[in-house]
Design a protein around this motif. Structure first.
Motif, mmCIF file in Angstrom:
data_model
loop_
_atom_site.group_PDB
_atom_site.id
_atom_site.type_symbol
_atom_site.label_atom_id
_atom_site.label_comp_id
_atom_site.label_asym_id
_atom_site.label_seq_id
_atom_site.Cartn_x
_atom_site.Cartn_y
_atom_site.Cartn_z
ATOM 1 N N MET A 100 -4.838 -6.215 12.168
ATOM 2 C CA MET A 100 -3.844 -5.582 11.306
ATOM 3 C C MET A 100 -2.501 -6.297 11.411
ATOM 4 S SD MET A 100 -2.336 -1.816 11.516
ATOM 5 C CE MET A 100 -0.764 -2.566 11.971
ATOM 6 N N PRO A 149 1.367 -6.132 11.277
ATOM 7 C CA PRO A 149 2.441 -5.133 11.294
ATOM 8 C C PRO A 149 3.477 -5.425 10.213
ATOM 9 C CG PRO A 149 2.785 -6.713 13.052
ATOM 10 C CD PRO A 149 1.472 -7.071 12.398
ATOM 11 N N TYR A 150 4.212 -4.394 9.828
ATOM 12 C CA TYR A 150 5.348 -4.577 8.932
ATOM 13 C C TYR A 150 6.478 -5.250 9.715
ATOM 14 C CZ TYR A 150 9.463 -3.474 6.122
ATOM 15 O OH TYR A 150 10.625 -3.546 5.415
ATOM 16 N N PRO A 179 10.276 -6.010 9.733
ATOM 17 C CA PRO A 179 11.562 -5.737 9.067
ATOM 18 C C PRO A 179 12.460 -6.969 9.120
ATOM 19 C CG PRO A 179 11.548 -4.742 11.256
ATOM 20 C CD PRO A 179 10.203 -5.394 11.065
ATOM 21 N N GLY A 180 13.576 -6.923 8.378
ATOM 22 C CA GLY A 180 14.543 -8.019 8.427
ATOM 23 C C GLY A 180 15.082 -8.211 9.831
ATOM 24 N N GLN A 218 17.404 -8.543 13.053
ATOM 25 C CA GLN A 218 18.572 -7.816 13.552
ATOM 26 C C GLN A 218 19.223 -8.658 14.652
ATOM 27 O OE1 GLN A 218 19.852 -5.320 12.168
ATOM 28 N NE2 GLN A 218 18.204 -4.591 10.853
ATOM 29 N N THR A 229 19.122 -6.736 5.035
ATOM 30 C CA THR A 229 18.355 -5.487 5.194
ATOM 31 C C THR A 229 18.975 -4.328 4.410
ATOM 32 O OG1 THR A 229 19.444 -5.110 7.331
ATOM 33 C CG2 THR A 229 17.256 -6.064 7.399
ATOM 34 N N ASP A 264 11.301 6.289 6.831
ATOM 35 C CA ASP A 264 10.039 5.730 7.338
ATOM 36 C C ASP A 264 9.164 6.820 7.946
ATOM 37 O OD1 ASP A 264 10.847 3.216 6.611
ATOM 38 O OD2 ASP A 264 10.923 2.381 8.622
ATOM 39 N N GLU A 265 9.770 7.737 8.722
ATOM 40 C CA GLU A 265 8.956 8.808 9.310
ATOM 41 C C GLU A 265 8.395 9.710 8.212
ATOM 42 O OE1 GLU A 265 10.600 12.180 11.304
ATOM 43 O OE2 GLU A 265 8.851 12.430 12.563
ATOM 44 N N THR A 275 5.519 7.923 6.692
ATOM 45 C CA THR A 275 4.391 7.984 7.625
ATOM 46 C C THR A 275 3.709 9.353 7.552
ATOM 47 O OG1 THR A 275 5.459 6.414 9.122
ATOM 48 C CG2 THR A 275 3.762 7.809 10.074
ATOM 49 N N LEU A 292 1.287 1.206 6.461
ATOM 50 C CA LEU A 292 0.968 2.598 6.782
ATOM 51 C C LEU A 292 -0.494 2.918 6.455
ATOM 52 C CD1 LEU A 292 4.220 4.440 5.576
ATOM 53 C CD2 LEU A 292 3.577 3.800 7.913
ATOM 54 N N ILE A 295 -2.645 1.293 9.190
ATOM 55 C CA ILE A 295 -2.603 2.049 10.444
ATOM 56 C C ILE A 295 -3.542 3.257 10.357
ATOM 57 C CG2 ILE A 295 -1.131 3.518 11.896
ATOM 58 C CD1 ILE A 295 1.201 1.642 11.210
ATOM 59 N N GLN A 296 -3.581 3.865 9.178
ATOM 60 C CA GLN A 296 -4.368 5.073 8.963
ATOM 61 C C GLN A 296 -5.853 4.758 8.781
ATOM 62 O OE1 GLN A 296 -2.968 7.860 9.318
ATOM 63 N NE2 GLN A 296 -4.283 9.379 8.399
#
Lengths: 353, 353
Positions: B1, B3-4, B6-7, B9, B20, B77-78, B81, B107, B110-111
Motif C-alpha cells: 500500500m 501511503p498518502y 503530504p506536502g 514541512q 500545502t 482528515d479524521e 477517515t 483511505l 487502508i480500509q
C-alpha cells in the motif's frame, strides 16, 4: 453496533469526579508554559506530522534507543484504533481478557472484525489459553494494569505469551506509571510486543488527547503509513514534549496518588468491601451484600461520580478513581451514608465501641 | 500500500511555503486568547466528547438549524477517515474525480476497499457517469473547489448527482470559504449530501487540527458511534469555538487572499503559463513547454516551496498556494529566473519593448 460509552463528563466544578481515572492534580507548570508559548507560534502552519520533538523527549525519558521506537497519537485511543485497523481485517479476530477494557470490542465491531474474550481466572490470573494461536487471530490486547481490576500480569508471563503467539501482543499501559513494573524492555527484545501509553492519567493531561505507541522501528514505520498525516496538533505536541521532561514531577504525583490509593483501599475495607489490590489510579471493590448500582446512584445524587460496572456472566462492582485525599474522604463518608440508607451491614466502628 | 504523502514541512522560517495551501496570515487574536485561557483550565479532565461549544458556534456562524447538524473532528482528515470507515466495507467501493485529492484513495486502501476514479472532462467538468450507481458503490467524494485545479462544480449539478446516487455524496469544502458558493443549504434538503469543512485553510489554523462535518442529524448520530470518544482536545475545541465567532475577520482575510490570488494568476499568465481560474487559495498552472519538475526544483533550491504534481495518464503541473503579496512576488520572480535558467520562452516584457 453498540458504541463504547465513556464515563460521564458533567459540567466542570459541580461534581467530585472519580469515574474516569483522571488525575485530580493539574499538569506540571512547564506544560502550561509550553501551551501558552505555542499559542503565539505559527498556528497557520501544519504541525510536524511525526511529532519529532515529542518522540525524542519520550525516548529520552523512557530510556528507549531512539525516537524511531515511538509513534505519537491523538490519545492512546487513536493508537488502539490504528492497531486494530492495521492488523485486523474484516472477519478476522482480536482477543482480549474479560472483564477488561470494553473499547477493544467496539473497535473490532467498527472494523467488521470478531472479538474473543478470555475470562481471567480467579483471582485475576490469565489462563494459558490466552496465548493460544488461531488462524484468524491477528491481534491480542492486554491492559496491564487491567481495568476495572487494577491488577497486573507479570512480565515473565507476558514474555511467555508473546513467544507462543504468532500475532502481536499489545500491552495497554495506560496505568503503568502507577505500577511497580512495565513492559518497555520487553519491546526491545520482542518484535511482537507493543506497548501503548497515554498522558491522560499519570501526567494529568486528559484534556490534550495525547498517547503513544512503543514498538520496534519497522512496526512504527508501517503504522505511520495508515495514520492521518497530521494526527497530532502543534499545541498538544508542545505540551506533551514538555510533559516528558517532567519526570521528577511525575514521580512525586504518582507517589502521592499511590498513598491516597492506600487510604481509599483501607477505608473501603473498613466499610466491609472486598477491595482488589490495585496497581493503578483506581480501585475495584464489591460489597458482599451487593447493591452496587444503588450505591452509585446515591453518590451521584450527592454529586460524587464513581463508576458502576456490570459485566454479564461475571458480576458487577464499583470502580473508584484515586482523587485527592479530601475527595476520597468525602467519597468514603458518602458511601457509608449510602450503606446506612440501603440497610447494608456496617462494621462496628472502632470509635463507637 | 502506498501511503498518502503530504506536502513537505520544513523547519519553520527558513522557507517561503506555498505548497500545502496554508493561510499566510496568523489566526485572529481571539483564538490566541482562547488557547491561552484554556491552558490554565482543567486539562487533567477529559474534554467534552461532543465539542458542544464548537458545534453551537458553528451552527450559529453557518446558519444551520442547530448543533446536531455538526460533527467535530481532529482535522477534516479524521472526518474523511470516519466517513470511509463508516460507509465503505472491505471489498466495497468509493468514487472520486480525477485528478483530485489522492488521500481518498489512500483511505480506501487502508480500509481494504476499492476506489474508482472518474476523470474530469476538459475543462474540469464532471461527466454524468459520476452519478451512476453500482451495487458495490457506497460513498462518492467530491472536493469542491477541487484540488489541484481550484475549479468548482455547480450546486445544481451536485443536487442532480445526489438525486441519481443511492449512496452518500460527500462534498469536501476545505476551500469553500474562498469560493462564491457552497453546498450547506443542499445538506438541509438532501440527506445523502454531506459537507466537510476544515479550519486549516481559511481560518489560519492548520496547527490545531480541526475540521467538521455538516450532515442531517441522524447521520451525525450514527457517525458519533464510531468516532474515538474524545476525538478533539480541550484546547482545540476552545480555539475552534473562538474562530467561528470571527466571521468578520474571515471575510477580510479571504477578500485579501483572493486579491493576491488574482495577482498570482495575472503574474503567471504574464510569464506564459496556462492558469486555471481558481476558486480556492491556490492556483494550478502549466507551461506549454513543460519542465514543471525542474521549475519546482529550482524554486526549492531558492527556498521557495511550491507543489509539483504528476498525475499518471493525465499530466503534470504546478500548484501554488496563495501567500502574502510579498511571497507571491518573490515566487513569480524566482519562476522567471527558473525559466531563464531552463531556457523556457519568456514573453517580451512590456517594460523592455
Amino acid at each position: 453496533m453498540k458504541p463504547y460509552i465513556p464515563g460521564e463528563q458533567p459540567p466542570p466544578g459541580k461534581f467530585i469526579k472519580l469515574n474516569t481515572n483522571e488525575n485530580p492534580y493539574p499538569p506540571p507548570a512547564p506544560v502550561v508554559s509550553a501551551i501558552q508559548s505555542a499559542a503565539t507560534g505559527p498556528l497557520n502552519r501544519y504541525p510536524d506530522p511525526m511529532a519529532t520533538s515529542f518522540r525524542r523527549a519520550a525516548a529520552d525519558a523512557l530510556g528507549l534507543p531512539g525516537p524511531e521506537w515511538v509513534l505519537a497519537g491523538n490519545g492512546s485511543d487513536e493508537i488502539l484504533t490504528l492497531l486494530v485497523r492495521g492488523f485486523v481485517g474484516e472477519g478476522e479476530s482480536l482477543r482480549l481478557p474479560y472483564p477488561s477494557y470494553i473499547l477493544y470490542r467496539t473497535l473490532a465491531d467498527i472494523q467488521g472484525a470478531n472479538w474473543e474474550q478470555v475470562p481471567f481466572n480467579d483471582p485475576w490470573e490469565l489462563p494459558q489459553s490466552f496465548g493460544e494461536n488461531r488462524d484468524d487471530l491477528k491481534l491480542v490486547l492486554l491492559p496491564n494494569p487491567n481495568s476495572p481490576s487494577g491488577t497486573i500480569v507479570s512480565k515473565s508471563q507476558i514474555a511467555e505469551l508473546s513467544n507462543s503467539l504468532d500475532c502481536p501482543l499489545v500491552i495497554d499501559e495506560a496505568y503503568a506509571d502507577f505500577a511497580e513494573e512495565n513492559c518497555l524492555d520487553l519491546v526491545q527484545s520482542n518484535d511482537n510486543i507493543f506497548v501503548t501509553r497515554t498522558l491522560s492519567k499519570s501526567y494529568g493531561l486528559a484534556g490534550i488527547r495525547f498517547g503513544f505507541l512503543v514498538a520496534q522501528p519497522h512496526v512504527i514505520a508501517e503504522l505511520t503509513k495508515i495514520k492521518d498525516s497530521y494526527n497530532c496538533d502543534a499545541i498538544s505536541i508542545a505540551a506533551a514534549t514538555a510533559a516528558m521532561g517532567c519526570q521528577d514531577w511525575l514521580a512525586d504525583v504518582v507517589a502521592k496518588m499511590n498513598v491516597t490509593r492506600e487510604r481509599l483501599t483501607v477505608g473501603l475495607r473498613a466499610l466491609g468491601f472486598d477491595v482488589t489490590p490495585s496497581h493503578a489510579n483506581f480501585v475495584w471493590c464489591r460489597h458482599p451484600e451487593g447493591k452496587h448500582a444503588e450505591i452509585h446512584q446515591y453518590l451521584k445524587q450527592s454529586q460524587i461520580l464513581i463508576r458502576y460496572m456490570d459485566f454479564p456472566d461475571w458480576g458487577d462492582g464499583l470502580r473508584i478513581s484515586v482523587g485527592t485525599d479530601e475527595q476520597i474522604d468525602a467519597c468514603l463518608l458518602m458511601i457509608e451514608r449510602a450503606m446506612q440508607s440501603l440497610n447494608l451491614t456496617l462494621p462496628a466502628r472502632a470509635d463507637s465501641t
